[in-house]
Design an enzyme around this catalytic site. Structure first.
Site, PDB file in Angstrom:
ATOM      1  N   LYS A  53      -1.642  -7.019   5.055  1.00 57.36           N
ATOM      2  CA  LYS A  53      -1.619  -7.100   6.522  1.00 57.36           C
ATOM      3  C   LYS A  53      -2.780  -7.963   7.027  1.00 57.36           C
ATOM      4  O   LYS A  53      -2.622  -8.766   7.941  1.00 57.36           O
ATOM      5  CB  LYS A  53      -1.681  -5.682   7.117  1.00 57.36           C
ATOM      6  CG  LYS A  53      -0.357  -4.935   6.955  1.00 57.36           C
ATOM      7  CD  LYS A  53      -0.449  -3.432   7.159  1.00 57.36           C
ATOM      8  CE  LYS A  53       0.897  -2.801   6.800  1.00 57.36           C
ATOM      9  NZ  LYS A  53       0.889  -1.348   6.743  1.00 57.36           N
ATOM     10  N   GLN A  97      -2.651   3.540   8.320  1.00 59.58           N
ATOM     11  CA  GLN A  97      -1.891   3.420   7.076  1.00 59.58           C
ATOM     12  C   GLN A  97      -1.544   4.806   6.529  1.00 59.58           C
ATOM     13  O   GLN A  97      -2.400   5.686   6.427  1.00 59.58           O
ATOM     14  CB  GLN A  97      -2.726   2.618   6.050  1.00 59.58           C
ATOM     15  CG  GLN A  97      -1.973   2.249   4.786  1.00 59.58           C
ATOM     16  CD  GLN A  97      -0.814   1.295   5.023  1.00 59.58           C
ATOM     17  OE1 GLN A  97      -0.839   0.466   5.920  1.00 59.58           O
ATOM     18  NE2 GLN A  97       0.231   1.416   4.231  1.00 59.58           N
ATOM     19  N   ASP A 120       3.593   0.203  14.612  1.00 61.22           N
ATOM     20  CA  ASP A 120       4.521   0.713  13.595  1.00 61.22           C
ATOM     21  C   ASP A 120       5.837   1.190  14.215  1.00 61.22           C
ATOM     22  O   ASP A 120       6.829   1.357  13.515  1.00 61.22           O
ATOM     23  CB  ASP A 120       3.895   1.940  12.891  1.00 61.22           C
ATOM     24  CG  ASP A 120       3.229   1.588  11.580  1.00 61.22           C
ATOM     25  OD1 ASP A 120       3.741   0.701  10.875  1.00 61.22           O
ATOM     26  OD2 ASP A 120       2.212   2.221  11.263  1.00 61.22           O
TER      27      ASP A 120
HETATM   28  N1  GUN Z   1       2.828   3.228   4.396  1.00 64.00           N
HETATM   29  C1  GUN Z   1       3.903   2.666   3.786  1.00 64.00           C
HETATM   30  N2  GUN Z   1       4.611   1.948   4.678  1.00 64.00           N
HETATM   31  C2  GUN Z   1       3.967   2.040   5.866  1.00 64.00           C
HETATM   32  C3  GUN Z   1       4.209   1.498   7.158  1.00 64.00           C
HETATM   33  O1  GUN Z   1       5.182   0.780   7.412  1.00 64.00           O
HETATM   34  N3  GUN Z   1       3.297   1.829   8.121  1.00 64.00           N
HETATM   35  C4  GUN Z   1       2.239   2.622   7.880  1.00 64.00           C
HETATM   36  N4  GUN Z   1       1.430   2.897   8.899  1.00 64.00           N
HETATM   37  N5  GUN Z   1       1.984   3.149   6.691  1.00 64.00           N
HETATM   38  C5  GUN Z   1       2.851   2.842   5.677  1.00 64.00           C
END
Ligand code: GUN
Length: 270
Positions: A53, A97, A120
């Site tokens: 990211k 996350q 998200d």
């Molecule tokens: N962990 C695995 N996939 C994701 C996601 O799309 N967003 C977040 N915040 N955590 C994750």
């Protein structure tokens, strides 16, 4: 001939366009959009996702901040951190996350993020808006899948779609987006009886079950479009939930793993 929907190539194009948009945005508002990612603990998969990211933010010209918090941080301390970010006008997007350590209630944390900064799309208000067909922040993987389908000019109206997997992050939201595009959608899951009977009728098959190479050609209707959301590590190699080599000749289009849905998820976040 089978079309390979390459998420890495598509991502590159989208990120280049985004970079232009970000420059315009920066000129107009005097600063670049700012994403803050909160990483709690040292889960290797989470570290790898967060690094991806951060790299994507650099590519498109976003400002990004990673807040690294200790595994033993209390729920209250994390909620306080989120509250500060919610009230910070120099922060546009907040992403915590997942998964979080077991002593922290994920639901509480997701609900603490401001609806307008919930990049998200996990906040219940964004989830509700998605199901109501209203404009909202979308979860990134389903958004990426819709972009991939659009890239091959599929007319979704009246198409039979089968989604395997009923998670809140992928299965349910992608089903909703497909219905909003006038497709006919069946969601299958671990308790579905005679899965093949359903998948064999699907013009579009979306697989998000976390079982390496489970979907072989006998599950696929000839000419179907197959979207593989799975990311599994087997003997040190990445593979999807779809047996790519086995299914390749049967379908009209397919996403590979890696270089499929994965890069599109992060691009959609941007
Ligand atoms: N962990 C695995 N996939 C994701 C996601 O799309 N967003 C977040 N915040 N955590 C994750």
């Amino acid at each position: 001939m089978t079309t390979v929907i390459n998420g890495a190539i598509l991502s590159k194009e989208i990120r280049a366009n985004l970079h232009e948009e970000v420059l315009e945005c920066t000129n107009k508002y005097g600063r670049a959009p700012h994403l803050v990612v909160i990483l709690v603990g040292e889960n290797p998969a989470s570290i790898s996702y967060v690094t991806g990211k951060e790299k994507a933010c650099r590519e498109v010209g976003f400002q990004s901040t990673i807040i690294r918090l200790k595994e033993n941080i209390t729920e209250d301390e994390l909620l306080k951190q989120i509250d500060e970010l919610n009230n910070d006008d120099l922060v546009d997007g907040i992403l915590v996350q997942l998964p979080l350590p077991r002593h922290i209630d994920e639901k509480k944390v997701i609900e603490a993020i401001s609806v307008s900064k919930d990049v998200d799309g996990f906040h219940p208000i964004n989830v509700a808006k998605l199901h109501l067909g209203e404009k909202c922040l979308l979860p990134c993987t389903p958004k990426g899948i819709m972009t991939m389908l659009k890239s091959i000019n599929v007319d979704l109206q009246g198409k039979n779609c089968c989604v395997i997997g009923r998670s809140n992050i992928v299965g349910k939201p992608i089903a909703s987006l497909l219905v909003s595009s006038n497709a006919t959608v069946t969601i299958c899951h671990s308790k579905t009886v005679d899965l093949k009977n359903v998948t064999n009728k699907a013009d579009i098959l979306i697989v998000a079950i976390g079982k390496p190479k489970m979907i072989t050609k006998d599950f696929v209707k000839p000419g179907a479009i197959v979207i593989d959301v799975g990311v599994n590590r087997v003997d040190g190699h990445l593979c999807g939930d779809v047996d790519y080599d086995d299914c390749f000749d049967v379908c009209s289009a397919i996403t590979p793993v890696p270089k499929g849905v994965g890069p599109m998820t992060i691009t959609s976040l941007m």
